[in-house]
Write a protein that holds these residues in place. Structure first.
Motif, mmCIF file in Angstrom:
data_model
loop_
_atom_site.group_PDB
_atom_site.id
_atom_site.type_symbol
_atom_site.label_atom_id
_atom_site.label_comp_id
_atom_site.label_asym_id
_atom_site.label_seq_id
_atom_site.Cartn_x
_atom_site.Cartn_y
_atom_site.Cartn_z
ATOM 1 N N TYR A 113 43.852 38.464 36.229
ATOM 2 C CA TYR A 113 42.433 38.743 35.979
ATOM 3 C C TYR A 113 42.196 39.905 35.039
ATOM 4 O O TYR A 113 41.163 39.994 34.396
ATOM 5 C CB TYR A 113 41.711 39.000 37.299
ATOM 6 C CG TYR A 113 42.043 40.313 37.951
ATOM 7 C CD1 TYR A 113 41.274 41.439 37.692
ATOM 8 C CD2 TYR A 113 43.126 40.435 38.823
ATOM 9 C CE1 TYR A 113 41.581 42.653 38.296
ATOM 10 C CE2 TYR A 113 43.425 41.639 39.418
ATOM 11 C CZ TYR A 113 42.659 42.744 39.156
ATOM 12 O OH TYR A 113 42.960 43.938 39.732
ATOM 13 N N LYS A 114 43.166 40.801 34.956
ATOM 14 C CA LYS A 114 42.939 41.969 34.106
ATOM 15 C C LYS A 114 43.142 41.600 32.633
ATOM 16 O O LYS A 114 44.035 40.820 32.294
ATOM 17 C CB LYS A 114 43.920 43.088 34.475
ATOM 18 C CG LYS A 114 43.564 43.791 35.769
ATOM 19 C CD LYS A 114 44.410 45.035 35.937
ATOM 20 C CE LYS A 114 44.028 45.759 37.217
ATOM 21 N NZ LYS A 114 44.847 46.969 37.426
ATOM 22 N N HIS A 115 42.333 42.210 31.807
ATOM 23 C CA HIS A 115 42.497 41.970 30.370
ATOM 24 C C HIS A 115 43.894 42.374 29.921
ATOM 25 O O HIS A 115 44.498 41.738 29.067
ATOM 26 C CB HIS A 115 41.440 42.739 29.590
ATOM 27 C CG HIS A 115 40.042 42.303 29.896
ATOM 28 N ND1 HIS A 115 39.604 41.019 29.681
ATOM 29 C CD2 HIS A 115 38.987 42.971 30.419
ATOM 30 C CE1 HIS A 115 38.329 40.911 30.057
ATOM 31 N NE2 HIS A 115 37.935 42.085 30.510
ATOM 32 N N ASN A 173 46.524 53.243 31.085
ATOM 33 C CA ASN A 173 47.498 53.980 31.889
ATOM 34 C C ASN A 173 48.172 53.109 32.942
ATOM 35 O O ASN A 173 48.960 53.590 33.734
ATOM 36 C CB ASN A 173 46.805 55.155 32.598
ATOM 37 C CG ASN A 173 46.300 56.161 31.596
ATOM 38 O OD1 ASN A 173 46.931 56.401 30.566
ATOM 39 N ND2 ASN A 173 45.144 56.760 31.874
ATOM 40 N N GLU A 174 47.840 51.833 32.929
ATOM 41 C CA GLU A 174 48.405 50.964 33.947
ATOM 42 C C GLU A 174 49.868 50.654 33.682
ATOM 43 O O GLU A 174 50.293 50.592 32.531
ATOM 44 C CB GLU A 174 47.678 49.616 33.935
ATOM 45 C CG GLU A 174 46.233 49.650 34.285
ATOM 46 C CD GLU A 174 45.634 48.272 34.076
ATOM 47 O OE1 GLU A 174 46.064 47.347 34.779
ATOM 48 O OE2 GLU A 174 44.794 48.129 33.193
ATOM 49 N N TYR A 189 43.224 33.532 38.531
ATOM 50 C CA TYR A 189 42.664 34.812 38.946
ATOM 51 C C TYR A 189 43.725 35.881 39.158
ATOM 52 O O TYR A 189 43.420 37.056 39.213
ATOM 53 C CB TYR A 189 41.750 34.678 40.169
ATOM 54 C CG TYR A 189 42.425 34.356 41.478
ATOM 55 C CD1 TYR A 189 42.427 33.063 41.972
ATOM 56 C CD2 TYR A 189 43.033 35.367 42.226
ATOM 57 C CE1 TYR A 189 43.025 32.778 43.171
ATOM 58 C CE2 TYR A 189 43.642 35.071 43.436
ATOM 59 C CZ TYR A 189 43.647 33.778 43.916
ATOM 60 O OH TYR A 189 44.252 33.495 45.098
ATOM 61 N N ALA A 190 44.980 35.466 39.283
ATOM 62 C CA ALA A 190 46.045 36.473 39.405
ATOM 63 C C ALA A 190 46.115 37.314 38.126
ATOM 64 O O ALA A 190 46.317 38.522 38.170
ATOM 65 C CB ALA A 190 47.380 35.795 39.660
ATOM 66 N N LEU A 234 54.824 41.545 40.020
ATOM 67 C CA LEU A 234 54.202 41.157 41.288
ATOM 68 C C LEU A 234 53.571 39.776 41.172
ATOM 69 O O LEU A 234 53.720 38.932 42.061
ATOM 70 C CB LEU A 234 53.147 42.197 41.683
ATOM 71 C CG LEU A 234 52.479 42.011 43.040
ATOM 72 C CD1 LEU A 234 53.493 42.185 44.177
ATOM 73 C CD2 LEU A 234 51.332 43.014 43.215
ATOM 74 N N ARG A 283 40.969 45.749 22.245
ATOM 75 C CA ARG A 283 41.527 46.199 23.510
ATOM 76 C C ARG A 283 41.924 45.027 24.402
ATOM 77 O O ARG A 283 42.754 45.163 25.298
ATOM 78 C CB ARG A 283 40.463 47.054 24.213
ATOM 79 C CG ARG A 283 40.996 47.918 25.311
ATOM 80 C CD ARG A 283 40.268 47.624 26.589
ATOM 81 N NE ARG A 283 40.743 48.523 27.625
ATOM 82 C CZ ARG A 283 41.416 48.088 28.681
ATOM 83 N NH1 ARG A 283 41.666 46.813 28.840
ATOM 84 N NH2 ARG A 283 41.825 48.941 29.604
ATOM 85 N N TYR A 284 41.323 43.879 24.151
ATOM 86 C CA TYR A 284 41.679 42.702 24.929
ATOM 87 C C TYR A 284 42.943 42.019 24.380
ATOM 88 O O TYR A 284 43.480 41.104 24.992
ATOM 89 C CB TYR A 284 40.529 41.690 24.932
ATOM 90 C CG TYR A 284 39.249 42.228 25.550
ATOM 91 C CD1 TYR A 284 39.301 43.117 26.620
ATOM 92 C CD2 TYR A 284 38.006 41.848 25.067
ATOM 93 C CE1 TYR A 284 38.144 43.619 27.181
ATOM 94 C CE2 TYR A 284 36.836 42.351 25.628
ATOM 95 C CZ TYR A 284 36.919 43.223 26.686
ATOM 96 O OH TYR A 284 35.779 43.725 27.250
ATOM 97 N N ASP A 340 49.971 33.126 43.900
ATOM 98 C CA ASP A 340 48.524 33.117 43.667
ATOM 99 C C ASP A 340 48.179 32.311 42.423
ATOM 100 O O ASP A 340 48.923 32.315 41.431
ATOM 101 C CB ASP A 340 48.010 34.561 43.475
ATOM 102 C CG ASP A 340 47.977 35.326 44.792
ATOM 103 O OD1 ASP A 340 48.062 34.667 45.844
ATOM 104 O OD2 ASP A 340 47.890 36.561 44.745
#
Lengths: 321, 433
Positions: free
Chosen positions: A117-119, A95-96, A114-115, A104, A86-87, A110
């Motif tokens: 940050y999502k897997h 669903n993102e 950390y911008a 963005l 999943r990573y 940024d």
């Protein structure tokens, strides 16, 4: 003398029953290694700013990664690795709208550490979006793509190391190995026919009569049929390989010759169909026909083989799967 | 991937009831069902009482909004979640809380009105958007009427924010359009905690132990202060009335209610529920709850994304307690105990080999305790799920263990004379991860 005979007999029994470790090395490990090579090449290509080459290499990554994914059994060997794919890949598991999120991030200043940050921001799906819709000469885009490539490589390396660490567990128990492999193939066959084909051509339960090319796995890069073919080829590696003991051999050994032969026929039919398909064919009669073929393949795995091989469900039930 | 294979199994296998020789079936009344029903009676009564205390506190706060009364309202909300969290295990079993079929749907199946989540808080009141700007166009700042976003949404008169108006708005136009329940009140008490632009930056209410920071002024000098007060009181009235309906369903001494029917004592024998059907639904419901709802929807989605939006109590940072009490509710039924009191025959009693299940529970207990300890002293759940936090790995392991415990309900059911499959303890619609 008596001890020697017993030991020899035990050893012989062990070797005779063990799933051929060649399968583990030449399929499971080899597919991961090829994926690692691909992502390393992409990494180098991004660094060189070679957009077209990166795109071509992406297709190669898809080819190898889909094989790893189609036969991913590591979570059954060690639950710590249940979620690792999943990573790397969020197709149908998220669903993102990562495109909007990535847009963005590109538009802001940024810190990328950390911008992103999502897997999901570091998956093959995110990388596809950047490589095929964004300008790699843009320093921020390039930096993002490199972070994605490094992340994918890191998780592939983790998978490889973990597989190697758990090889003994896999090869020492033929029934366990066969059970988790068949379960994985069933799962893969379902996802193939329902999500990768049915959702696109409008034959899945969810999207009945509503075909949409945008639902294809690699709609952006047009590598969806590449992925489908690769998945089917991984199944062939698992059940119909001439050079090592595979699941097909195990099935025959346990009296399921008729069932595995039929399964292999369905698999070969599906492969032959995909080899003649273009991306746009996922929306037409060829796509519908492929859906039917993969549906037969899945049912053959699940209804015929699992029923015939009674030990499979016993092993899975005992494992709590 | 494991998730998917379970769905496949689920689509093919069906529940097969076996002729049972289990001790549980020998008596006139099934001991497991009696224990289950008695715990429900006690737990729903506690939840109702806690909700009434919350309602009183909210009235006190809205009559006299000060930092102290707001803090008291928050404290009673947190307390109410302790008992409510445990009754969630009664979901997904076709009981009165969320029945989809049967005469007891007449109780209103209020789960979606009580505890719907995740909610789109922008529909309720202002937030700070990704660009740092304050949002508008919500129920609180609406003039006259409000139309939720989404397809087929219906316009509702919100000149006065009443229980009826909120009920009409709830899930009107989409599942995320939540206007009622504990989490709507939570948002109106704590306010936004999440930085929508980037939760790692945590720019809205910065700090590992910092929850939402709604100012008391929102209820005193701020525009629409009175509408927020109306909202809180209307929402709490709905919670109380819904829980009153549930306590009536589970009350002792009523031979016409759901509890009587579950135990085969309803005066209208046509309403009585077949014992095996009841057990099957309860065991499957427990499995689905802990595996698909708690482990998958409430933990996995949050930690694997990672996403603050997908933590259960994202405004108050009370998610660690939600998880703890949801898990506790499952254990209450499994062991036949509630608040330390033994209620009688428990599902686990019939299980001969308890070792695997008990090992999983012991391990999960340790992880839940660790999560709680850190949430109190070091960092809330939304910081524990950060990718670089060592605790994220432990929470993923907890998720895996809870899913395995859900699967173990197959063995528990079997020991009690009911055959279930993997598919029966898995929600086929669970989020794919």
């Amino acid at each position: 003398m008596k001890k020697v005979i017993i030991l020899t007999a035990l050893l012989f029994t062990f070797c005779a029953n063990a799933v051929d470790k060649v399968f583990f090395e030449q399929v499971i490990i080899d597919n991961v290694e090829r994926s690692i090579v691909s992502i390393k090449q992409i990494n180098a290509s991004i660094k060189q700013g070679q957009s077209k080459k990166s795109q071509a290499l992406f297709a190669q990554l898809v080819r190898h990664w889909k094989k790893v994914e189609a036969t991913y059994m590591l979570g059954d060997l060690n639950e710590d690795f249940l979620d690792t794919p999943r990573y790397i890949d969020i197709f149908h598991g998220n669903n993102e709208d990562i495109k909007a999120q990535l847009d963005l991030i590109i538009s802001t200043s940024d810190d990328l550490s950390y911008a992103l940050y999502k897997h999901s921001h570091k998956t093959i799906n995110a990388l596809e979006y950047l490589l095929f819709t964004q300008d790699l000469s843009n320093a921020r885009v390039s930096a993002m793509a490199l972070i994605m490539a490094k992340s994918i490589e890191r998780y592939l390396q983790e998978i490889k190391s973990a597989y190697q660490a758990h090889q003994a567990k896999f090869v020492q128990d033929e029934q366990f190995a066969s059970a988790i492999l068949l379960n994985t193939l069933v799962s893969s066959a379902y996802a193939l026919k329902e999500w990768r084909i049915g959702d696109v051509v409008g034959l899945s339960k969810k999207y009945k009569d509503h075909a949409d090319a945008q639902r294809a796995e690699y709609a952006i890069s047009q590598n969806s049929t590449v992925a489908i073919l690769s998945i089917l080829q991984a199944h062939k590696q698992a059940i119909d390989a001439p050079n090592y003991k595979d699941f097909g051999d195990v099935a025959r050994k346990f009296g399921a010759s008729k069932e595995i032969n039929k399964t292999t026929d369905y698999l070969n039919q599906a492969i032959a169909q995909v080899e003649k398909m273009q991306e746009q064919d996922l929306l037409n009669a060829k796509g519908k026909s492929l859906y039917q073929s993969t549906d037969r393949l899945m049912n053959s795995y699940y209804l015929s083989l699992m029923n015939k091989l009674g030990f499979i469900s016993k092993v899975l039930d005992a494992d709590g799967d | 991937m494991r998730t998917q294979k379970r769905i496949i199994v689920s689509s093919v296998l069906t529940i097969v009831m076996v002729a049972s020789t289990a001790q549980a079936f020998l008596g006139a009344k099934n001991g497991v069902l009696t224990t289950y029903a008695d715990i429900a009676t006690a737990n729903y009564t506690d939840a109702l009482n806690d909700a009434k205390t919350l309602q009183v506190a909210l009235k006190g706060f809205t009559n006299n909004p000060t930092a102290a009364t707001m803090a008291n309202a928050k404290a009673t909300w947190l307390n109410a979640r302790e008992s409510y969290g445990q009754i969630e295990v009664f979901r997904l079993s076709n009981g009165p809380i969320d029945a989809e079929e049967g005469w007891h749907t007449a109780y209103g199946a209020p789960e979606g009105q009580l505890n719907a989540w995740p909610l789109d808080e922008n529909m309720i009141d202002y937030t700070t958007d990704t660009k740092g700007k304050r949002t508008s166009g919500n129920i609180i700042d609406a003039k006259g009427s409000f139309t939720p976003s989404g397809n087929k949404s219906v316009t509702v008169n919100v000149s006065n924010i009443t229980p009826d108006a909120l009920a009409a708005l709830n899930e009107n136009g989409g599942d995320a359009n939540v206007a009622t329940g504990y989490h709507a009140i939570e948002f109106l008490l704590w306010g936004q905690d999440q930085d929508y632009a980037n939760f790692m930056k945590d720019g809205v209410t910065n700090g590992a132990l910092t929850a939402g920071q709604r100012p008391v002024a929102d209820y005193t000098t701020a525009k629409n202060a009175n509408r927020r007060k109306q909202y809180l009181n209307a929402a709490s009235a709905l919670i109380v009335s819904d829980l009153e309906a549930m306590t009536a369903a589970w009350a002792d001494g009523d031979d016409s209610n759901y509890k009587a029917a579950l135990l085969g004592n309803n005066a209208d024998s046509a309403k009585n529920i077949d014992e095996k059907t009841a057990l099957s639904q309860i065991f499957a419901g427990m499995g689905v709850f802990i595996k698909s709802e708690l482990a998958n929807e409430r933990i996995a989605v949050a930690v694997l994304t990672p996403s603050e939006e997908d933590e259960h109590s994202c405004f108050s940072d009370n998610t660690h307690r939600d998880i703890t009490q949801n898990y506790q509710g499952f254990k209450n039924i499994l062991f036949g105990t509630y608040n330390g009191v033994d209620y009688g025959v428990a599902p686990i009693d019939a299980l001969k080999d308890k070792s695997k299940l008990m090992a999983l529970i012991k391990s999960a207990d340790a992880k839940v305790n660790q999560m709680n300890a850190l949430a109190r002293t070091s960092r809330h759940f939304d910081y524990q799920i950060r990718p670089n936090d060592s605790q994220a790995k432990q929470i993923k392991k907890l998720k895996n263990e809870l899913r395995a415990i859900g699967d173990q309900m197959i063995n528990v059911a079997k020991a009690n004379g009911v055959n279930l499959s993997i598919g029966d303890v898995t929600d086929g619609e669970e989020t794919q991860l």
